[in-house]
Design an enzyme around this catalytic site. Sequence first.
Site, PDB file in Angstrom:
ATOM      1  N   HIS A  68      -5.250   3.331  -6.731  1.00 23.97           N
ATOM      2  CA  HIS A  68      -4.530   3.266  -5.991  1.00 23.97           C
ATOM      3  C   HIS A  68      -3.327   4.311  -6.386  1.00 23.97           C
ATOM      4  O   HIS A  68      -2.961   4.409  -8.179  1.00 23.97           O
ATOM      5  CB  HIS A  68      -4.296   2.412  -5.218  1.00 23.97           C
TER       6      HIS A  68
ATOM      7  N   TYR B 135      -3.477  -5.353  -5.982  1.00 18.85           N
ATOM      8  CA  TYR B 135      -3.896  -5.262  -6.813  1.00 18.85           C
ATOM      9  C   TYR B 135      -4.164  -5.699  -7.575  1.00 18.85           C
ATOM     10  O   TYR B 135      -4.052  -6.822  -8.144  1.00 18.85           O
ATOM     11  CB  TYR B 135      -3.459  -3.933  -7.373  1.00 18.85           C
TER      12      TYR B 135
ATOM     13  N   HIS C 234      -8.783   5.686  -3.359  1.00 19.18           N
ATOM     14  CA  HIS C 234      -8.144   5.053  -1.909  1.00 19.18           C
ATOM     15  C   HIS C 234      -8.244   6.197  -1.019  1.00 19.18           C
ATOM     16  O   HIS C 234      -8.814   6.119   0.487  1.00 19.18           O
ATOM     17  CB  HIS C 234      -7.263   4.933  -2.176  1.00 19.18           C
TER      18      HIS C 234
ATOM     19  N   LYS D  14      -5.234   9.171   3.602  1.00 21.98           N
ATOM     20  CA  LYS D  14      -4.285   8.645   2.422  1.00 21.98           C
ATOM     21  C   LYS D  14      -4.222   9.772   1.915  1.00 21.98           C
ATOM     22  O   LYS D  14      -4.991  10.236   1.326  1.00 21.98           O
ATOM     23  CB  LYS D  14      -3.732   7.262   2.202  1.00 21.98           C
TER      24      LYS D  14
ATOM     25  N   CYS E  66      -3.333   8.904  -1.260  1.00 23.54           N
ATOM     26  CA  CYS E  66      -3.785   8.158  -2.470  1.00 23.54           C
ATOM     27  C   CYS E  66      -5.132   8.170  -3.048  1.00 23.54           C
ATOM     28  O   CYS E  66      -5.864   7.993  -2.413  1.00 23.54           O
ATOM     29  CB  CYS E  66      -3.193   7.192  -2.025  1.00 23.54           C
TER      30      CYS E  66
END
Length: 140
Positions: A10, A40, A116, A122, A124
Amino acid sequence: MRTINKIIIHCSATPECRDVSPEEVTRWHVEERGWSDVGYHFIITIDGVVHSGRPIERQGAHAKGHNSDSIGVCYIGGMDSEMKSAKDTRTYEQKESLVNLICELKDTYGGTVYGHRDFSNKECPSFDATKEYENISNRY
Protein backbone atom coordinates in the site's frame (compact mmCIF):
# COMPACT_ATOMS: atom_id res chain seq x y z
CA MET A 1 -0.48 -18.32 13.89
CA ARG A 2 -2.74 -17.47 10.98
CA THR A 3 -2.06 -18.66 7.44
CA ILE A 4 -0.46 -16.03 5.20
CA ASN A 5 -1.13 -16.27 1.45
CA LYS A 6 -0.63 -12.64 0.45
CA ILE A 7 1.68 -9.72 1.10
CA ILE A 8 -0.23 -6.61 0.06
CA ILE A 9 1.64 -3.37 -0.67
CA HIS A 10 0.00 0.00 0.00
CA CYS A 11 0.88 3.68 -0.04
CA SER A 12 -0.29 6.27 2.49
CA ALA A 13 -1.68 8.51 -0.30
CA THR A 14 0.27 11.48 1.03
CA PRO A 15 2.24 14.03 -1.02
CA GLU A 16 5.78 13.28 -2.09
CA CYS A 17 8.48 14.51 0.30
CA ARG A 18 6.02 14.86 3.19
CA ASP A 19 7.27 12.62 5.94
CA VAL A 20 4.43 11.09 7.89
CA SER A 21 5.15 9.22 11.10
CA PRO A 22 3.78 5.77 11.87
CA GLU A 23 2.10 7.41 14.88
CA GLU A 24 0.18 9.72 12.55
CA VAL A 25 -0.98 6.80 10.39
CA THR A 26 -2.06 5.01 13.58
CA ARG A 27 -3.99 8.12 14.65
CA TRP A 28 -5.81 8.20 11.29
CA HIS A 29 -6.91 4.62 11.75
CA VAL A 30 -7.70 4.66 15.47
CA GLU A 31 -9.07 8.17 16.09
CA GLU A 32 -10.51 9.04 12.67
CA ARG A 33 -11.78 5.62 11.58
CA GLY A 34 -12.45 4.12 15.00
CA TRP A 35 -10.34 1.00 14.45
CA SER A 36 -8.69 -0.85 17.33
CA ASP A 37 -5.17 -0.34 15.91
CA VAL A 38 -3.29 0.72 12.79
CA GLY A 39 -4.43 -1.41 9.86
CA TYR A 40 -0.96 -2.16 8.44
CA HIS A 41 1.55 -4.61 9.82
CA PHE A 42 4.49 -2.51 8.59
CA ILE A 43 4.98 1.15 7.63
CA ILE A 44 8.05 2.33 5.72
CA THR A 45 8.90 6.01 6.18
CA ILE A 46 10.62 8.08 3.48
CA ASP A 47 14.03 7.46 5.05
CA GLY A 48 13.50 3.72 4.48
CA VAL A 49 13.04 2.78 8.12
CA VAL A 50 10.65 -0.15 8.55
CA HIS A 51 8.29 0.38 11.51
CA SER A 52 6.18 -2.38 13.00
CA GLY A 53 2.46 -1.72 13.11
CA ARG A 54 -0.24 -4.21 13.98
CA PRO A 55 1.26 -7.50 15.15
CA ILE A 56 1.39 -10.08 12.34
CA GLU A 57 -0.45 -12.57 14.54
CA ARG A 58 -3.49 -10.27 14.30
CA GLN A 59 -5.53 -9.88 11.15
CA GLY A 60 -4.87 -6.53 9.48
CA ALA A 61 -7.34 -3.89 8.33
CA HIS A 62 -5.93 -2.84 4.98
CA ALA A 63 -7.60 -4.73 2.09
CA LYS A 64 -11.30 -5.48 2.43
CA GLY A 65 -12.00 -9.16 1.96
CA HIS A 66 -8.30 -10.10 2.07
CA ASN A 67 -7.20 -9.24 5.60
CA SER A 68 -7.48 -12.68 7.18
CA ASP A 69 -4.68 -14.26 5.13
CA SER A 70 -2.43 -11.30 4.34
CA ILE A 71 0.24 -8.99 5.67
CA GLY A 72 -0.22 -5.27 4.94
CA VAL A 73 2.84 -3.14 4.14
CA CYS A 74 2.49 0.61 3.58
CA TYR A 75 5.09 3.05 2.30
CA ILE A 76 4.71 6.76 3.03
CA GLY A 77 3.88 8.73 -0.11
CA GLY A 78 2.10 7.82 -3.31
CA MET A 79 0.75 11.20 -4.45
CA ASP A 80 2.25 14.12 -6.33
CA SER A 81 3.14 17.23 -4.33
CA GLU A 82 -0.18 18.90 -5.17
CA MET A 83 -2.23 15.82 -4.22
CA LYS A 84 -3.83 15.79 -7.67
CA SER A 85 -2.67 12.42 -8.95
CA ALA A 86 -1.09 9.18 -7.88
CA LYS A 87 2.67 9.07 -8.30
CA ASP A 88 5.33 6.52 -7.46
CA THR A 89 7.15 8.63 -4.87
CA ARG A 90 9.22 5.85 -3.30
CA THR A 91 12.67 6.96 -2.32
CA TYR A 92 15.69 4.79 -3.03
CA GLU A 93 15.68 3.87 0.66
CA GLN A 94 12.01 2.86 0.56
CA LYS A 95 12.56 0.71 -2.52
CA GLU A 96 15.46 -1.08 -0.83
CA SER A 97 13.50 -1.58 2.39
CA LEU A 98 10.46 -2.90 0.52
CA VAL A 99 12.51 -5.53 -1.29
CA ASN A 100 14.31 -6.58 1.89
CA LEU A 101 11.09 -6.73 3.93
CA ILE A 102 9.21 -8.65 1.23
CA CYS A 103 12.03 -11.20 0.98
CA GLU A 104 12.08 -11.61 4.76
CA LEU A 105 8.30 -12.03 4.91
CA LYS A 106 8.35 -14.53 2.02
CA ASP A 107 11.09 -16.54 3.77
CA THR A 108 9.06 -16.66 6.97
CA TYR A 109 5.44 -16.87 5.80
CA GLY A 110 5.35 -17.51 2.05
CA GLY A 111 2.57 -15.93 0.04
CA THR A 112 2.35 -13.90 -3.16
CA VAL A 113 3.03 -10.16 -3.42
CA TYR A 114 0.20 -7.92 -4.59
CA GLY A 115 -0.64 -4.25 -4.69
CA HIS A 116 -3.79 -2.99 -2.99
CA ARG A 117 -4.99 -2.00 -6.48
CA ASP A 118 -5.30 -5.72 -7.30
CA PHE A 119 -8.19 -5.95 -4.83
CA SER A 120 -9.66 -2.46 -4.96
CA ASN A 121 -10.67 0.23 -7.42
CA LYS A 122 -7.78 2.44 -6.25
CA GLU A 123 -4.38 3.34 -7.67
CA CYS A 124 -2.72 2.32 -4.41
CA PRO A 125 0.22 1.80 -4.13
CA SER A 126 0.81 4.13 -7.14
CA PHE A 127 2.86 1.50 -8.99
CA ASP A 128 2.21 -2.06 -10.15
CA ALA A 129 3.55 -4.01 -7.16
CA THR A 130 2.43 -7.37 -8.54
CA LYS A 131 4.55 -6.89 -11.66
CA GLU A 132 7.49 -5.23 -9.90
CA TYR A 133 7.81 -8.00 -7.32
CA GLU A 134 6.79 -10.97 -9.47
CA ASN A 135 10.34 -12.35 -9.42
CA ILE A 136 10.24 -12.39 -5.63
CA SER A 137 6.77 -13.98 -5.64
CA ASN A 138 7.85 -16.65 -8.13
CA ARG A 139 11.22 -17.60 -6.66
CA TYR A 140 9.80 -19.24 -3.55
